[in-house]
Design an enzyme around this catalytic site. Structure first.
Site, PDB file in Angstrom:
ATOM      1  N   CYS A  48       0.832  -1.201   0.000  1.00 34.87           N
ATOM      2  CA  CYS A  48       0.000   0.000   0.000  1.00 34.87           C
ATOM      3  C   CYS A  48       0.868   1.253   0.000  1.00 34.87           C
ATOM      4  O   CYS A  48       1.669   1.452   0.918  1.00 34.87           O
ATOM      5  CB  CYS A  48      -0.914   0.001   1.226  1.00 34.87           C
ATOM      6  N   CYS A  51       0.613   3.544   3.370  1.00 41.02           N
ATOM      7  CA  CYS A  51       0.961   3.067   4.712  1.00 41.02           C
ATOM      8  C   CYS A  51       2.274   3.680   5.192  1.00 41.02           C
ATOM      9  O   CYS A  51       3.183   3.969   4.394  1.00 41.02           O
ATOM     10  CB  CYS A  51       1.080   1.545   4.721  1.00 41.02           C
ATOM     11  N   HIS A 110      -3.742   1.100   7.799  1.00 44.85           N
ATOM     12  CA  HIS A 110      -4.283   0.566   6.554  1.00 44.85           C
ATOM     13  C   HIS A 110      -5.749   0.178   6.665  1.00 44.85           C
ATOM     14  O   HIS A 110      -6.507   0.299   5.697  1.00 44.85           O
ATOM     15  CB  HIS A 110      -3.454  -0.659   6.137  1.00 44.85           C
ATOM     16  N   HIS A 161      -6.905   1.847   1.565  1.00 37.85           N
ATOM     17  CA  HIS A 161      -6.436   2.765   2.597  1.00 37.85           C
ATOM     18  C   HIS A 161      -7.244   4.067   2.533  1.00 37.85           C
ATOM     19  O   HIS A 161      -7.365   4.687   1.481  1.00 37.85           O
ATOM     20  CB  HIS A 161      -4.956   3.056   2.382  1.00 37.85           C
ATOM     21  N   HIS A 163      -8.694   7.502   2.201  1.00 39.63           N
ATOM     22  CA  HIS A 163      -8.188   8.734   1.624  1.00 39.63           C
ATOM     23  C   HIS A 163      -9.328   9.502   0.978  1.00 39.63           C
ATOM     24  O   HIS A 163     -10.378   8.957   0.660  1.00 39.63           O
ATOM     25  CB  HIS A 163      -7.105   8.448   0.579  1.00 39.63           C
TER      26      HIS A 163
END
Length: 333
Positions: A48, A51, A110, A161, A163
């Site tokens: 990811c 992260c 995450h 993740h 956002h």
């Protein structure tokens, strides 16, 4: 019998027919809708880019210098629009426009989502978003700043993740421009802001409000185009998000609303976006009211909606509000 309702400002039509809520289907169900519901329950993923520890996978965090970050803003590696500010005309129907496209990485963890974050994390997120929004909207080369969040595949997200994104450009969006113009026409006729009038109406009706604090109110709009569509508006008249001073109260409102919705309809895919007054519409500052809008993606669009531009909603907003309040033990049965 079906009911057609019109949006208070734009007069956009929505057909409400709760008979269709129970129509048979073997295609659109919860298992298919949440095809990537089963996330790995881990705080760190080596693959990811968002992260902690994987900062080398993304552009430099150019807006913050914190090493132990809680929220960070970075340039989007795959921007909708490029970062150099330049406009080049090709013909009267086409021009090349560039702008700024950022990603707000909302947590170092995450597996953390808007449904599991605590209030403090919401406060950090929206303090940073507000600061960045003001920086962008005050740029003379930018006409419009779009703040939005996509969650899950059906909401258009490509990464798990948590956002959101903030995109600024020199173009004027037709949909928002039409809404602002419609509110101005109402103002010229009624000498009042239509959104302020709508809030007064809803507070008296007490049918569609799901939560309020000292400065904000959350409601299921009268002509909601989507199931459990939710709007968050400041109680006081504020036309532009950059002028908001009560960010901690806004954060508390968002935190609470997402908890209420989660307790009602689960871990649902959604889009959330901000509508705020355009820079070139200063004459409309008394007639427009900024808002955050949450659109759950728990039902699909079909041919009628696409061909007619008329949405069909099988849950009345007052029923949606009742369900939310009931599920969260906020009303007596």
């Amino acid at each position: 019998m079906s009911e057609i309702r019109l949006d208070f400002v734009t007069k956009r039509a929505v057909i409400f027919t709760n008979i269709r809520e129970n129509k048979p289907t073997d295609l659109w169900d919860k298992n298919i809708m949440n095809v990537f519901e089963k996330f790995d329950d881990i705080e760190y993923s080596p693959n990811c880019p968002f992260c902690v520890g994987n900062e080398h996978m993304t552009p430099e965090n150019q807006y913050d210098s914190e090493e132990n970050w809680k929220v960070k803003i970075i340039p989007n590696m795959y921007p909708i629009i490029q970062t150099e500010m330049e406009i080049k005309s090709i013909n009267k129907f086409c021009y090349v426009s560039t702008g700024i496209h950022d990603v707000i990485v909302e947590t170092p963890k995450h597996n953390e989502t808007y449904f599991t974050m605590d209030l403090n994390q919401f406060n950090i997120i929206y303090e940073k978003i507000h600061k960045r929004y003001k920086e962008l909207i005050n740029n003379d080369d930018i006409s419009y700043v779009s703040l939005f969040k996509n969650y899950k595949m059906l909401g258009g997200a490509s990464l798990q993740h948590s956002h959101s994104q903030i995109l600024s450009l020199d173009a004027i969006p037709i949909k928002l421009n039409y809404e602002i113009n419609s509110s101005y026409e109402y103002y010229k006729d009624k000498h009042s802001c239509p959104y302020c009038d709508m809030l007064n109406f809803e507070m008296k009706a007490e049918k569609r409000i799901i939560y309020e604090n000292e400065y904000f109110i959350a409601l299921e709009p009268y002509a909601s185009a989507y199931k459990y569509e939710t709007w968050i508006l400041p109680k006081n008249h504020i036309s532009s998000f950059e002028n908001e001073e009560k960010i901690s109260y806004l954060s508390e409102m968002l935190y609470k609303v997402f908890n209420l919705l989660y307790n009602t309809i689960g871990n649902f895919p959604f889009n959330m976006y901000l509508n705020s007054l355009l820079k070139n519409k200063t004459e409309c500052k008394d007639s427009y009211h900024y808002s955050f809008r949450i659109i759950p993606k728990i039902a699909g669009s079909a041919g009628f909606e696409m061909s007619s531009g008329i949405r069909v909603n099988s849950i009345y907003p007052e029923d949606a509000a009742y369900n939310i309040l009931k599920k969260n033990n906020l009303i007596n049965i």
